[in-house]
Design a protein around this motif. Structure first.
Motif, PDB file in Angstrom:
ATOM      1  N   UNK A 256       7.079  -2.555  84.960  1.00 38.85           N
ATOM      2  CA  UNK A 256       8.403  -3.054  85.323  1.00 38.85           C
ATOM      3  C   UNK A 256       9.142  -2.117  86.243  1.00 38.85           C
ATOM      4  N   UNK A 257       8.444  -1.126  86.799  1.00 41.28           N
ATOM      5  CA  UNK A 257       9.082  -0.147  87.679  1.00 41.28           C
ATOM      6  C   UNK A 257       9.372  -0.757  89.047  1.00 41.28           C
ATOM      7  N   UNK A 258      10.209  -0.078  89.803  1.00 36.46           N
ATOM      8  CA  UNK A 258      10.498  -0.515  91.168  1.00 36.46           C
ATOM      9  C   UNK A 258       9.367  -0.097  92.095  1.00 36.46           C
ATOM     10  N   UNK A 259       9.243  -0.826  93.209  1.00 37.33           N
ATOM     11  CA  UNK A 259       8.165  -0.546  94.155  1.00 37.33           C
ATOM     12  C   UNK A 259       8.224   0.895  94.654  1.00 37.33           C
ATOM     13  N   UNK A 288      12.761   8.713  82.502  1.00 40.16           N
ATOM     14  CA  UNK A 288      11.405   8.580  81.982  1.00 40.16           C
ATOM     15  C   UNK A 288      11.082   7.102  81.845  1.00 40.16           C
ATOM     16  N   UNK A 289       9.862   6.729  82.197  1.00 43.08           N
ATOM     17  CA  UNK A 289       9.389   5.362  82.030  1.00 43.08           C
ATOM     18  C   UNK A 289       8.318   5.367  80.949  1.00 43.08           C
ATOM     19  N   UNK A 290       8.560   4.636  79.874  1.00 43.12           N
ATOM     20  CA  UNK A 290       7.575   4.543  78.793  1.00 43.12           C
ATOM     21  C   UNK A 290       6.439   3.626  79.209  1.00 43.12           C
ATOM     22  N   UNK A 291       5.218   4.053  78.909  1.00 43.55           N
ATOM     23  CA  UNK A 291       4.040   3.285  79.292  1.00 43.55           C
ATOM     24  C   UNK A 291       3.414   2.625  78.078  1.00 43.55           C
ATOM     25  N   UNK A 292       3.017   1.365  78.256  1.00 44.31           N
ATOM     26  CA  UNK A 292       2.230   0.697  77.236  1.00 44.31           C
ATOM     27  C   UNK A 292       0.778   1.134  77.328  1.00 44.31           C
ATOM     28  N   UNK A 336      -2.543 -18.398  95.123  1.00 46.16           N
ATOM     29  CA  UNK A 336      -1.679 -19.569  95.181  1.00 46.16           C
ATOM     30  C   UNK A 336      -0.252 -19.265  94.787  1.00 46.16           C
ATOM     31  N   UNK A 337       0.227 -18.060  95.113  1.00 42.86           N
ATOM     32  CA  UNK A 337       1.576 -17.622  94.740  1.00 42.86           C
ATOM     33  C   UNK A 337       2.339 -17.161  95.979  1.00 42.86           C
ATOM     34  N   UNK A 338       2.281 -17.945  97.037  1.00 39.89           N
ATOM     35  CA  UNK A 338       2.781 -17.507  98.338  1.00 39.89           C
ATOM     36  C   UNK A 338       4.287 -17.274  98.362  1.00 39.89           C
ATOM     37  N   UNK A 339       5.038 -17.895  97.437  1.00 39.96           N
ATOM     38  CA  UNK A 339       6.485 -17.713  97.426  1.00 39.96           C
ATOM     39  C   UNK A 339       6.928 -16.559  96.531  1.00 39.96           C
ATOM     40  N   UNK A 340       5.989 -15.916  95.838  1.00 40.97           N
ATOM     41  CA  UNK A 340       6.324 -14.840  94.903  1.00 40.97           C
ATOM     42  C   UNK A 340       6.497 -13.531  95.664  1.00 40.97           C
ATOM     43  N   UNK A 341       7.626 -12.861  95.407  1.00 43.52           N
ATOM     44  CA  UNK A 341       7.907 -11.578  96.053  1.00 43.52           C
ATOM     45  C   UNK A 341       7.410 -10.427  95.176  1.00 43.52           C
ATOM     46  N   UNK A 342       7.269  -9.250  95.775  1.00 43.77           N
ATOM     47  CA  UNK A 342       6.843  -8.084  95.000  1.00 43.77           C
ATOM     48  C   UNK A 342       7.851  -7.788  93.886  1.00 43.77           C
ATOM     49  N   UNK A 343       9.143  -7.955  94.186  1.00 43.72           N
ATOM     50  CA  UNK A 343      10.158  -7.657  93.174  1.00 43.72           C
ATOM     51  C   UNK A 343      10.084  -8.618  91.990  1.00 43.72           C
ATOM     52  N   UNK A 344       9.472  -9.783  92.189  1.00 51.36           N
ATOM     53  CA  UNK A 344       9.326 -10.732  91.086  1.00 51.36           C
ATOM     54  C   UNK A 344       8.365 -10.220  90.013  1.00 51.36           C
ATOM     55  N   UNK A 345       7.544  -9.239  90.337  1.00 53.68           N
ATOM     56  CA  UNK A 345       6.672  -8.641  89.330  1.00 53.68           C
ATOM     57  C   UNK A 345       7.514  -7.905  88.293  1.00 53.68           C
ATOM     58  N   UNK A 346       8.572  -7.276  88.740  1.00 57.52           N
ATOM     59  CA  UNK A 346       9.509  -6.611  87.828  1.00 57.52           C
ATOM     60  C   UNK A 346      10.226  -7.645  86.963  1.00 57.52           C
ATOM     61  N   UNK A 347      10.618  -8.787  87.575  1.00 57.87           N
ATOM     62  CA  UNK A 347      11.236  -9.866  86.814  1.00 57.87           C
ATOM     63  C   UNK A 347      10.281 -10.386  85.746  1.00 57.87           C
TER      64      UNK A 347
END
Length: 409
Positions: A256-259, A288-292, A336-347
């Motif tokens: 969930x980190x930023x790019x 600090x970012x906790x990792x799974x 098949x996810x052409x409208x998905x942005x990189x920031x949407x991975x965080x979402x």
């Protein structure tokens, strides 16, 4: 450049400059001034710079143009002007600071944001793509409401209304920066921002996250694009992508980190034993970012480049990956996810956490949010509930991205 009779009529400005002075030998304060005009031609004139007495502002007296006078004529007239100056005459007005062009202000504007550790990549791209080609040669004082309105309409006509709004906001910010930093005469009022009253388009907030089926498709596309060895090219001929681009996309989903946090992540900031990323300087400061478990497993299995400090190493021996958007465009198209942005991975990371019932305070802490008012109420929480959430979210995503399949085999 040494001025001669042969080159005085062809002298140009130095690269990156629109106004240069070249010294004319033989007469104190005599220069050839070369200015680049808006249409790309050059204006040339002989000028005499002087300061009457020992105090007061420097003055500039225009002698004439080299198109209608020789070197000898310019020197003779300059000497005559010096005689009048010594007698107390002032043939010129005080030299005021020259008004910079928008392109010249842009350089300082980006340096200012870089010094405040704000990302200038997106600003630089918008300036280079839309603003500078259209208005770069404009003097800042000549930038008008009509110019800004035209630019906003032009970008809109390309089918990019949201981008047009971003360009307008950036141009407004650049103007405000210039107006605050430029030298002003005593009592001079602040000039009105030409971006004011330009009507922005209404926007609908995008809340996009990946479904379970979409995560599985993305995982398949990432596996198909993953190279078998260590390669340096951003896009290899056989369709495989840079290994750091694959790693970055997976880490964005699993943490969930930023790019910017992932691309600039150094191995010295990774604590696999405690399952932490210790970021010294993120958008919200040190954190600090906790990792799974899935994120820890991925990091433990990533190839390292000798002598390179970055987790997502690039083609330069000591640099991180740059320009992952091209790889992301190809991978999301395959999935098949052409409208998905990189920031949407965080979402996606956040939506899975909230959907699993972990609550905003816990998910907000995982994401490093500072704007959640409820987060402060739970500052006394031990890491355990947040750790459980990090594990559950990354495991849920990791299972769809096929993380660990290679290790399990």
């Amino acid at each position: 450049m040494r001025l001669t009779e042969n080159n005085v009529k062809t002298a140009t400005t130095q690269p990156g400059s629109v106004d240069n002075l070249y010294k004319v030998e033989g007469v104190q304060g005599l220069f050839l001034r070369v200015q680049k005009t808006a249409n790309g031609t050059y204006s040339r004139s002989f000028v005499l710079r002087y300061r009457p007495g020992t105090e007061g502002p420097q003055k500039r007296h225009v002698i004439g143009s080299p198109t209608n006078m020789t070197f000898a004529d310019a020197k003779r007239r300059a000497l005559e002007a010096w005689e009048r100056i010594r007698e107390g005459e002032h043939p010129a007005e005080p030299i005021k600071p020259s008004e910079p062009t928008l392109a010249e202000v842009t350089i300082r504007f980006l340096q200012y944001h870089a010094s405040r550790k704000k990302s200038g990549d997106r600003m630089g791209k918008a300036l280079e793509t839309y603003i500078l080609p259209a208005l770069g040669r404009k003097k800042m004082r000549d930038l008008s409401h009509t110019d800004v309105q035209w630019l906003h309409a032009t970008v809109t006509s390309q089918g990019k209304p949201v981008t047009a709004n971003r360009v307008l906001a950036l141009l407004s910010s650049l103007w405000s920066y210039h107006e605050k930093s430029r030298p002003k005469e005593p009592g001079e009022p602040r000039r009105e921002n030409p971006c004011r009253f330009v009507e922005r388009h209404r926007e609908q907030k995008r809340e996009r996250y990946l479904t379970t089926a979409e995560l599985e498709r993305l995982g398949t596309a990432l596996t198909a694009a993953e190279p078998s060895g260590r390669h340096g090219a951003h896009h290899r001929p056989d369709g495989k992508e840079h290994p750091s681009a694959i790693a970055a996309i997976r880490l964005l989903l699993l943490t969930g980190a930023r790019k910017s946090e992932i691309l600039t992540l150094r191995w010295s900031d990774v604590d696999l034993e405690r399952g932490l990323l210790r970021l010294p300087d993120s958008k919200t400061g040190k954190k600090d970012v906790l990792l799974g478990a899935a994120a820890v497993a991925l990091l433990a299995d990533l190839p390292r480049r000798e002598g390179n400090p970055y987790v997502c190493w690039g083609d330069r021996p000591d640099g991180h990956l740059i320009g992952m958007h091209s790889a992301w465009d190809r991978i999301r198209k395959t999935a098949g996810l052409e409208e998905v942005r990189i920031h949407d991975l965080r979402h996606t990371f956040a939506s899975i956490g909230v959907g699993a019932g972990y609550g905003l305070p816990v998910v907000g802490r995982l994401l490093g949010h500072t704007t959640w008012q409820t987060t402060d109420r739970y500052a006394h929480l031990e890491d355990s509930p947040v750790r459980i959430a990090a594990n559950a979210i990354s495991d849920a995503i990791g299972s769809k991205l096929l993380i660990g399949r290679k290790t399990a085999a």
